[in-house]
Design an enzyme around this catalytic site. Sequence first.
Site, PDB file in Angstrom:
ATOM      1  N   ARG A 162      37.542  45.271  41.649  1.00  0.00           N
ATOM      2  CA  ARG A 162      38.578  46.048  42.346  1.00  0.00           C
ATOM      3  C   ARG A 162      38.959  47.212  41.436  1.00  0.00           C
ATOM      4  O   ARG A 162      39.937  47.156  40.700  1.00  0.00           O
ATOM      5  CB  ARG A 162      39.793  45.198  42.706  1.00  0.00           C
ATOM      6  CG  ARG A 162      39.621  44.515  44.058  1.00  0.00           C
ATOM      7  CD  ARG A 162      40.829  43.761  44.518  1.00  0.00           C
ATOM      8  NE  ARG A 162      42.027  44.555  44.613  1.00  0.00           N
ATOM      9  CZ  ARG A 162      42.309  45.432  45.587  1.00  0.00           C
ATOM     10  NH1 ARG A 162      41.431  45.656  46.541  1.00  0.00           N
ATOM     11  NH2 ARG A 162      43.442  46.106  45.598  1.00  0.00           N
ATOM     12  N   CYS A 189      42.105  44.368  50.928  1.00  0.00           N
ATOM     13  CA  CYS A 189      41.068  45.393  51.062  1.00  0.00           C
ATOM     14  C   CYS A 189      41.064  45.996  52.465  1.00  0.00           C
ATOM     15  O   CYS A 189      40.866  47.203  52.635  1.00  0.00           O
ATOM     16  CB  CYS A 189      39.702  44.814  50.730  1.00  0.00           C
ATOM     17  SG  CYS A 189      39.550  44.224  49.022  1.00  0.00           S
TER      18      CYS A 189
END
Length: 206
Positions: free
Chosen positions: A129, A52
């Site tokens: 996600r 991330c």
Amino acid sequence: MNDTVPPLRPLRLGDPAPNFTARTTKGDVSLDQYRGRWLLFFSHPADFTPVCTSEFIALAHAAPKFEAIDCALLGLSVDSLYSHVAWMRAIRELAGIEVPFPVVEDPSMAVGHAYGMLDADATDSAAVRATFFIDPEGVVRAINWYPMNVGRSIEEMLRTVQALQRATKGDALTPAGWYPGDDVLLPPALPVDGEADWFHRLRPDA
């Protein structure tokens, strides 16, 4: 965070993007304030995660390209606003770049549930996600899902927005791997004798 109602079924293409109001690293944000422009809404399961972090750095570098096509960026992580602020500061120190877009806090996972990122009975954020491509009318036009150990392609995210913007004009379709300036496809027509390409007709983009 308020104004979020979990859907009765998973979010699908063509659905209105669920509205919410939440605290972010850039102040309070309501999703409906993005009406009138495209929005790339991307989510993360936690702050300070390696994949991330790499995506946030890449998105920060690419932010001017999204701005040039009138597409706003909005991130989300289930961690608290205080954690977000610390993460943004760490990214600035690590990569020497400021993250220019807001990052939504979602500690109750209410937004994650509303967008179908999590099952109703999920107890953690491991599945959060996803990337939602939302048009100026607030409609979800594309959704991409990613595992926790594979980074997203920022170039493909940008290309997808551009392709959606072109296809939205309604006079043409975008073929595989389309980029602005490439040939486009005409909508399929009824087959006519002698026209072998009736289902795949390319033409220069106007």
